[in-house]
Write a protein that holds these residues in place. Structure first.
Motif, PDB file in Angstrom:
ATOM      1  N   SER A  43       0.853  -1.189   0.000  1.00 55.48           N
ATOM      2  CA  SER A  43       0.000   0.000   0.000  1.00 55.48           C
ATOM      3  C   SER A  43       0.892   1.243   0.000  1.00 55.48           C
ATOM      4  O   SER A  43       1.881   1.303   0.728  1.00 55.48           O
ATOM      5  CB  SER A  43      -0.893   0.016   1.241  1.00 55.48           C
ATOM      6  N   GLY A  44       0.550   2.209  -0.833  1.00 57.02           N
ATOM      7  CA  GLY A  44       1.342   3.430  -0.912  1.00 57.02           C
ATOM      8  C   GLY A  44       2.460   3.382  -1.928  1.00 57.02           C
ATOM      9  O   GLY A  44       3.216   4.350  -2.066  1.00 57.02           O
ATOM     10  N   SER A  45       2.563   2.264  -2.683  1.00 60.74           N
ATOM     11  CA  SER A  45       3.652   2.166  -3.658  1.00 60.74           C
ATOM     12  C   SER A  45       3.358   2.906  -4.958  1.00 60.74           C
ATOM     13  O   SER A  45       4.248   3.081  -5.794  1.00 60.74           O
ATOM     14  CB  SER A  45       3.953   0.698  -3.967  1.00 60.74           C
ATOM     15  N   GLY A  46       2.108   3.337  -5.146  1.00 63.01           N
ATOM     16  CA  GLY A  46       1.755   4.112  -6.338  1.00 63.01           C
ATOM     17  C   GLY A  46       0.938   3.354  -7.360  1.00 63.01           C
ATOM     18  O   GLY A  46       0.662   3.864  -8.447  1.00 63.01           O
ATOM     19  N   LYS A  47       0.495   2.135  -7.027  1.00 62.44           N
ATOM     20  CA  LYS A  47      -0.238   1.294  -7.981  1.00 62.44           C
ATOM     21  C   LYS A  47      -1.518   1.962  -8.464  1.00 62.44           C
ATOM     22  O   LYS A  47      -1.756   2.088  -9.662  1.00 62.44           O
ATOM     23  CB  LYS A  47      -0.589  -0.061  -7.350  1.00 62.44           C
ATOM     24  N   SER A  48      -2.356   2.374  -7.518  1.00 62.03           N
ATOM     25  CA  SER A  48      -3.651   2.939  -7.893  1.00 62.03           C
ATOM     26  C   SER A  48      -3.504   4.305  -8.556  1.00 62.03           C
ATOM     27  O   SER A  48      -4.240   4.630  -9.495  1.00 62.03           O
ATOM     28  CB  SER A  48      -4.558   3.043  -6.660  1.00 62.03           C
ATOM     29  N   VAL A  49      -2.548   5.101  -8.088  1.00 61.26           N
ATOM     30  CA  VAL A  49      -2.307   6.407  -8.716  1.00 61.26           C
ATOM     31  C   VAL A  49      -1.913   6.216 -10.176  1.00 61.26           C
ATOM     32  O   VAL A  49      -2.402   6.915 -11.075  1.00 61.26           O
ATOM     33  CB  VAL A  49      -1.220   7.200  -7.964  1.00 61.26           C
ATOM     34  N   LEU A  50      -1.035   5.262 -10.432  1.00 57.66           N
ATOM     35  CA  LEU A  50      -0.607   4.968 -11.803  1.00 57.66           C
ATOM     36  C   LEU A  50      -1.801   4.671 -12.690  1.00 57.66           C
ATOM     37  O   LEU A  50      -1.956   5.249 -13.776  1.00 57.66           O
ATOM     38  CB  LEU A  50       0.359   3.784 -11.799  1.00 57.66           C
ATOM     39  N   PHE A  97     -13.547  -1.136  -9.890  1.00 59.64           N
ATOM     40  CA  PHE A  97     -13.018  -0.570  -8.657  1.00 59.64           C
ATOM     41  C   PHE A  97     -13.012  -1.594  -7.527  1.00 59.64           C
ATOM     42  O   PHE A  97     -13.638  -2.650  -7.597  1.00 59.64           O
ATOM     43  CB  PHE A  97     -13.825   0.669  -8.262  1.00 59.64           C
ATOM     44  N   GLN A  98     -12.301  -1.244  -6.459  1.00 59.98           N
ATOM     45  CA  GLN A  98     -12.058  -2.162  -5.361  1.00 59.98           C
ATOM     46  C   GLN A  98     -13.325  -2.528  -4.604  1.00 59.98           C
ATOM     47  O   GLN A  98     -13.536  -3.685  -4.285  1.00 59.98           O
ATOM     48  CB  GLN A  98     -11.033  -1.526  -4.423  1.00 59.98           C
ATOM     49  N   ASP A  99     -14.168  -1.543  -4.311  1.00 54.84           N
ATOM     50  CA  ASP A  99     -15.365  -1.786  -3.508  1.00 54.84           C
ATOM     51  C   ASP A  99     -16.604  -1.455  -4.321  1.00 54.84           C
ATOM     52  O   ASP A  99     -16.935  -0.282  -4.497  1.00 54.84           O
ATOM     53  CB  ASP A  99     -15.323  -0.937  -2.230  1.00 54.84           C
ATOM     54  N   PRO A 100     -17.313  -2.466  -4.818  1.00 57.46           N
ATOM     55  CA  PRO A 100     -18.474  -2.188  -5.671  1.00 57.46           C
ATOM     56  C   PRO A 100     -19.595  -1.463  -4.945  1.00 57.46           C
ATOM     57  O   PRO A 100     -20.373  -0.747  -5.566  1.00 57.46           O
ATOM     58  CB  PRO A 100     -18.920  -3.583  -6.119  1.00 57.46           C
ATOM     59  N   GLU A 181      -7.628  -3.888  -7.572  1.00 59.63           N
ATOM     60  CA  GLU A 181      -7.850  -4.790  -6.436  1.00 59.63           C
ATOM     61  C   GLU A 181      -9.315  -5.247  -6.364  1.00 59.63           C
ATOM     62  O   GLU A 181      -9.990  -5.073  -5.350  1.00 59.63           O
ATOM     63  CB  GLU A 181      -7.424  -4.115  -5.133  1.00 59.63           C
ATOM     64  N   PRO A 182      -9.834  -5.853  -7.441  1.00 63.96           N
ATOM     65  CA  PRO A 182     -11.267  -6.149  -7.518  1.00 63.96           C
ATOM     66  C   PRO A 182     -11.750  -7.247  -6.579  1.00 63.96           C
ATOM     67  O   PRO A 182     -12.954  -7.430  -6.429  1.00 63.96           O
ATOM     68  CB  PRO A 182     -11.452  -6.569  -8.981  1.00 63.96           C
ATOM     69  N   THR A 183     -10.835  -8.000  -5.965  1.00 60.74           N
ATOM     70  CA  THR A 183     -11.265  -9.105  -5.110  1.00 60.74           C
ATOM     71  C   THR A 183     -10.919  -8.899  -3.638  1.00 60.74           C
ATOM     72  O   THR A 183     -11.147  -9.786  -2.821  1.00 60.74           O
ATOM     73  CB  THR A 183     -10.619 -10.421  -5.596  1.00 60.74           C
ATOM     74  N   THR A 184     -10.391  -7.714  -3.292  1.00 61.02           N
ATOM     75  CA  THR A 184      -9.920  -7.476  -1.921  1.00 61.02           C
ATOM     76  C   THR A 184     -11.028  -7.619  -0.886  1.00 61.02           C
ATOM     77  O   THR A 184     -10.818  -8.163   0.199  1.00 61.02           O
ATOM     78  CB  THR A 184      -9.289  -6.066  -1.815  1.00 61.02           C
ATOM     79  N   ALA A 185     -12.233  -7.133  -1.214  1.00 62.96           N
ATOM     80  CA  ALA A 185     -13.323  -7.130  -0.235  1.00 62.96           C
ATOM     81  C   ALA A 185     -14.120  -8.430  -0.215  1.00 62.96           C
ATOM     82  O   ALA A 185     -15.124  -8.526   0.494  1.00 62.96           O
ATOM     83  CB  ALA A 185     -14.261  -5.953  -0.531  1.00 62.96           C
ATOM     84  N   LEU A 186     -13.669  -9.441  -0.969  1.00 56.34           N
ATOM     85  CA  LEU A 186     -14.440 -10.680  -1.096  1.00 56.34           C
ATOM     86  C   LEU A 186     -13.776 -11.823  -0.336  1.00 56.34           C
ATOM     87  O   LEU A 186     -12.562 -11.838  -0.157  1.00 56.34           O
ATOM     88  CB  LEU A 186     -14.557 -11.061  -2.577  1.00 56.34           C
ATOM     89  N   ILE A 210      -5.008  -4.579 -16.965  1.00 61.04           N
ATOM     90  CA  ILE A 210      -4.031  -4.203 -15.945  1.00 61.04           C
ATOM     91  C   ILE A 210      -4.675  -4.547 -14.608  1.00 61.04           C
ATOM     92  O   ILE A 210      -5.724  -4.007 -14.257  1.00 61.04           O
ATOM     93  CB  ILE A 210      -3.659  -2.714 -16.006  1.00 61.04           C
ATOM     94  N   PHE A 211      -4.059  -5.465 -13.888  1.00 61.14           N
ATOM     95  CA  PHE A 211      -4.630  -6.000 -12.655  1.00 61.14           C
ATOM     96  C   PHE A 211      -3.799  -5.511 -11.472  1.00 61.14           C
ATOM     97  O   PHE A 211      -2.646  -5.910 -11.318  1.00 61.14           O
ATOM     98  CB  PHE A 211      -4.637  -7.531 -12.715  1.00 61.14           C
ATOM     99  N   ILE A 212      -4.371  -4.651 -10.641  1.00 64.99           N
ATOM    100  CA  ILE A 212      -3.660  -4.093  -9.494  1.00 64.99           C
ATOM    101  C   ILE A 212      -3.955  -4.941  -8.267  1.00 64.99           C
ATOM    102  O   ILE A 212      -5.118  -5.224  -7.970  1.00 64.99           O
ATOM    103  CB  ILE A 212      -4.121  -2.643  -9.217  1.00 64.99           C
ATOM    104  N   THR A 213      -2.920  -5.332  -7.553  1.00 64.94           N
ATOM    105  CA  THR A 213      -3.125  -6.138  -6.350  1.00 64.94           C
ATOM    106  C   THR A 213      -1.904  -6.076  -5.452  1.00 64.94           C
ATOM    107  O   THR A 213      -0.814  -5.715  -5.897  1.00 64.94           O
ATOM    108  CB  THR A 213      -3.429  -7.612  -6.722  1.00 64.94           C
ATOM    109  N   HIS A 214      -2.099  -6.399  -4.186  1.00 66.24           N
ATOM    110  CA  HIS A 214      -0.973  -6.579  -3.273  1.00 66.24           C
ATOM    111  C   HIS A 214      -0.804  -8.068  -2.947  1.00 66.24           C
ATOM    112  O   HIS A 214       0.075  -8.437  -2.183  1.00 66.24           O
ATOM    113  CB  HIS A 214      -1.198  -5.783  -1.981  1.00 66.24           C
TER     114      HIS A 214
END
Length: 355
Positions: A43-50, A97-100, A181-186, A210-214
Motif C-alpha cells: 500500500s502506498g507504492s503508487g499502484k492505484s495512482v498509476l 473498482f475495489q469496492d463495488p 484490487e477487484p477481489t480485496t473485499a471478497l 491491468i490488474f492491481i493487487t498486493h
C-alpha cells in the motif's frame, strides 16, 4: 504483438500541506493486446495512482502529471482534455473498482447502470440496451438476470455486486480493462470465482487487462506479466514465471517470502520486510529500497540504479545486477517458497536445491 498501451517516463505528484508527494516517479512499461499485466506492491507504492492516471481520474489539483507520456493506441492521453477523455472512459478504457458498494449508485437499479454505458457509448435504444444488460448479467454469471436487472445494489450479495461492476466495465467492449484490487473485499471462495470469470471473459473478448493487487497469490493465477512497484517506481518487471521462479530484486524476494504458506514444515514462519516505505515528499537519495535492504551496498545510498536487463522480457532495478556487484542468492525462505510454488503449479525450479 500489437501494443495497446505505452507508458513512458510517467511522473505524477500531489501538492499537500507537507509538500509535494512524488507518487509516481518515472515509470515505463508496455501492454499488449489480450495480455494481463499485474501491478503489485505494498500500500502506498503508487499502484492505484498509476492506473487512475491512465484514465486521467486523479483530481487536478492537487494532483498533476509532471512528465511523461501515456500512449493509448498511439494517442497521448496526457494531452487530452476532459471532454476528449469522456469519449474514452467506459468505451475504450474501463475500470473495475475495489469496492463495488461504493462504486455502484445505490439509488439506481443495476440494469439502468449498465444501460447508461450502452446508451452513451453504443448508441442503443432503451429496449435494446435493457436486453443487452440482461445478456451481460448472464455473461458474468448472475442467476435470473431478467429479475436482477430490475434490482438495486443493496439487493445483491458482495460477489454479485462485483460481477455487476464487471458487466458495467465490459458493456462497451473496451480494449483495456483496469481492475483495481477487484477481489480485496471478497472472501476467498468468491474471489476465486471472480478471478476465473475474468480469465474466461478475457479469452472471449480479447481484452487487455491491468490488474492491481498486493496479493501475489492472485497474480500467479491471472497474470501473463508482472510489474513490481516500490516507492512510485517499477523495480522489477517480467513474465509471471520470471517473477515467481527467478526473482532478482530484494524487494520482490521480500514480497515472495511474506506470502502465507500452508506448508506444514514451516507453519510458524511468517516473513516480513523490515522498516517502512520512504516519505515521497522527500524521496531518498540513491535506491529507495536501500534502507530496508539487507543486501544494500554503499552505492545504493548514493546513486539510483538503472533498470538492468536479465532477459528479453525480464528487467530489475537493483545494483546487485551490476557485473562488479557481489553475487547474492535469494534467502532460503524465498527459495523454499519458489519450490513450493513450483510443485503447486507444476513449473521448473530455477534455483538449485541447498543453495
Amino acid at each position: 504483438m500489437e501494443k495497446i498501451l505505452e507508458v513512458k517516463d510517467l511522473k505524477v505528484s500531489f501538492q499537500v500541506y507537507g509538500g509535494e508527494v512524488q507518487a509516481v516517479r518515472g515509470i515505463n512499461f508496455d501492454l499488449y493486446k489480450g495480455e494481463t499485466l499485474a501491478v503489485v506492491g505494498e500500500s502506498g507504492s503508487g499502484k492505484s495512482v498509476l492506473n487512475q492516471t491512465i484514465m486521467k481520474l486523479i483530481p487536478m489539483p492537487p494532483g498533476k502529471i509532471t512528465g511523461g507520456q501515456i500512449l493509448f493506441h498511439g494517442q497521448d492521453i496526457v494531452k487530452k482534455t476532459d471532454k476528449e477523455m469522456e469519449k474514452i472512459r467506459g468505451k475504450e478504457i474501463s475500470m473495475i473498482f475495489q469496492d463495488p458498494m461504493t462504486s455502484l449508485n445505490p439509488t439506481m437499479k443495476v440494469g439502468h447502470q449498465i444501460m447508461e454505458v450502452l446508451l452513451k457509448h453504443q448508441n442503443m435504444k432503451s429496449q435494446q440496451a435493457k436486453e443487452r444488460a440482461i445478456e451481460l448479467l448472464r455473461l458474468v454469471g448472475i442467476p435470473m438476470p431478467e429479475k436482477r436487472v430490475n434490482q438495486y445494489p443493496h439487493e445483491f450479495s458482495g460477489g454479485m455486486r462485483q460481477r455487476a461492476m464487471i458487466a458495467i466495465a465490459l458493456a462497451a467492449n473496451p480494449s483495456l480493462l483496469i481492475a483495481d484490487e477487484p477481489t480485496t473485499a471478497l472472501d476467498v471462495t468468491i474471489q476465486a470465482q471472480i478471478l476465473e470469470l475474468m480469465k474466461d471473459l478475457q479469452k472471449k473478448m480479447d481484452t487487455s487487462i491491468i490488474f492491481i493487487t498486493h496479493d501475489l497469490g492472485v497474480v500467479a493465477n491471472v497474470a501473463d506479466r508482472v510489474a513490481v512497484m516500490y516507492a512510485g517506481q517499477i523495480v522489477e518487471i517480467g513474465t509471471v514465471d520470471e517473477i515467481f521462479y527467478d526473482p532478482r530484486h530484494p524487494y520482490t524476494w521480500g514480497l515472495l517470502a511474506s506470502m502465507p504458506s500452508l506448508d506444514s514444515d514451516h507453519k510458524s514462519e511468517l516473513a516480513a520486510i523490515p522498516g517502512t516505505p520512504p516519505d515521497l515528499t522527500n524521496p531518498p537519495k540513491g535506491d529507495a529500497f536501500a534502507a530496508r535492504n539487507q543486501y544494500a551496498m554503499a552505492i545504493d545510498f548514493e546513486e539510483e540504479p538503472p533498470m538492468f536487463q536479465i532477459s528479453e522480457t525480464h528487467f530489475a532495478k537493483t545494483w546487485l545486477l551490476h557485473p562488479d556487484a557481489p553475487k547474492v542468492e535469494p534467502p532460503e525462505a524465498v527459495k523454499r517458497k519458489m519450490r513450493k510454488l513450483s510443485s503447486t503449479f507444476d513449473k521448473p525450479v530455477l534455483v538449485k536445491e541447498g543453495k
